[in-house]
Design a protein around this motif. Structure first.
Motif, short mmCIF file in Angstrom:
data_model
loop_
_atom_site.label_atom_id
_atom_site.label_comp_id
_atom_site.label_asym_id
_atom_site.label_seq_id
_atom_site.Cartn_x
_atom_site.Cartn_y
_atom_site.Cartn_z
N CYS A 8 0.84 -1.20 0.00
CA CYS A 8 0.00 0.00 0.00
C CYS A 8 0.87 1.25 0.00
CB CYS A 8 -0.96 0.01 1.20
SG CYS A 8 -0.14 0.21 2.79
N SER A 54 -7.89 6.41 5.84
CA SER A 54 -7.56 6.44 4.42
C SER A 54 -8.03 5.14 3.81
CB SER A 54 -6.04 6.60 4.22
OG SER A 54 -5.61 7.83 4.75
N LEU A 90 -3.79 4.28 -1.02
CA LEU A 90 -4.71 4.79 0.00
C LEU A 90 -4.83 6.31 -0.12
CD1 LEU A 90 -3.44 2.72 3.07
CD2 LEU A 90 -5.44 2.25 1.68
#
Length: 367
Positions: A8, A54, A90
């Motif tokens: 991520c 997020s 994110l």
């Protein structure tokens, strides 16, 4: 161990320098039909960092020509194993007004639901008693809030400029990723065009020459937002800087007016914005409203996404006006937006929010 690893990247996640940052991750997967590769690949990753969420989504299947890989080292055998991985970006999650209202309705206690029923269907005697109790609670709450704290927001330049892909967020205003100083994080030309600033010249003359007597009269008439009036009259000798500062304040007042307009009044530009440069009104409506057909007529509307974008635009201008140290309690009253929504939006823009104790308007936060 059979699950696919997730890589991520987080956009605009500010880390506190004084407190330990607590980060938690939660992954959701579509399990409605695992035999369907398209549905089985649908996943959502949620990161909670210092209370700010997020969210990122991944709808990719494993049939692509290229794929991300993660190397896993076995410390005992010292062997490296490559495993397929998913990449999720994110982005800050800004809660919409309708979602907040729905959540508020779901969280109503039994007493609050009883109060709503009593105010709708109850006798006059019961309604009068409830209104009296509400007034007492409101007076106590306002006194406590003003005596205890006022929210102040400041920006950490490093946290903002390190987010190279922040401009992809279509709710937050453009951020100068090359900024080396705090004053360059938001550029006024990205928020107000040169044509608008030029058109506002005649309207800043009155503000430039005003005195405290004029400001007090405007307060009684509710002519301008309290956030704007609390910064008048100004003491700036340079005419260009004074005009630019007053243009920013005026533009904030126009945006606040647009934010508070009822849906039925959005189409009445001339009535809602009298004595306002047409280029300013047209640009505001172009950025924060949309026109579509409803019941065979063209109607102007503002979606939740556009409303959130408008709020973020206002907050970016307040940062420029107050040199990135903003007391925004007056802004809550002007916009009708809850303090928690404003603070969450400030944080989504890379700001840190603190609370000051002391008498209202006396305590100052040093940058």
């Amino acid at each position: 161990e059979d699950k696919e690893p997730i890589i991520c990247t987080a956009s605009n996640v500010a880390k506190s320098k004084t407190f330990k940052t607590k980060t938690a991750f939660t992954c959701y997967q579509n399990t409605s039909d695992l035999s369907n590769p398209r549905l089985a690949a649908q996943r959502m990753l949620v990161m909670d960092c210092d209370g700010i969420q997020s969210v990122g989504k991944s709808w990719e299947t494993k049939n692509y020509g290229s794929q991300y890989m993660v190397g896993v080292l076995d410390r005992e055998t010292n062997e490296m194993t490559l495993r397929p991985a998913a990449m999720i970006n994110l982005k800050p999650y800004v809660r919409s007004f309708e979602e907040e209202d729905r959540q508020k309705e779901d969280e109503l206690s039994y007493g609050e639901k009883y109060k709503q029923l009593a105010m709708t269907f109850g006798a006059n005697r019961i309604q009068k008693s409830i209104r009296g109790k509400d007034r007492v609670r409101e007076m106590e709450s306002n006194t406590l809030d003003e005596a205890m704290h006022e929210a102040v927001v400041s920006v950490d330049t490093a946290n903002l400029t390190q987010q190279a892909d922040l401009h992809h967020n279509d709710i937050l205003p453009p951020i100068n990723t090359d900024a080396k100083e705090l004053s360059d994080v938001f550029l006024i030309t990205d928020l107000i065009s040169e044509a608008e600033i030029t058109a506002l010249v005649p309207f800043t003359t009155v503000l430039r020459e005003c005195t405290q007597v004029h400001v007090n009269a405007w307060k009684e008439q509710n002519k301008y937002p309290e956030f704007m009036l609390s910064r008048l009259p100004i003491v700036i000798e340079d005419d260009h800087l004074a005009h630019l500062y007053l243009s920013e304040l005026l533009y904030i007042s126009y945006l606040v007016t647009l934010l508070k307009l009822p849906p039925k009044s959005l189409g009445n530009k001339k009535t809602s914005f009298p004595n306002t440069p047409s280029v300013v009104v047209d640009n505001m409506y172009k950025k924060f409203t949309s026109v579509g057909q409803r019941e065979g007529k063209l109607r102007t509307s503002m979606s939740d996404k556009q409303r959130n974008r408008l709020i973020a635009h206002i907050l970016a201008l307040t940062l420029i006006v107050d040199k990135y140290c903003v007391r925004y309690s007056a802004l809550c009253k002007d916009t009708g937006v809850k303090s928690r929504v404003l603070s969450d939006t400030y944080r989504s823009m890379g700001c840190s929010v603190s609370k000051l104790k002391g008498e209202y308007g006396r305590e100052v936060l040093s940058q």
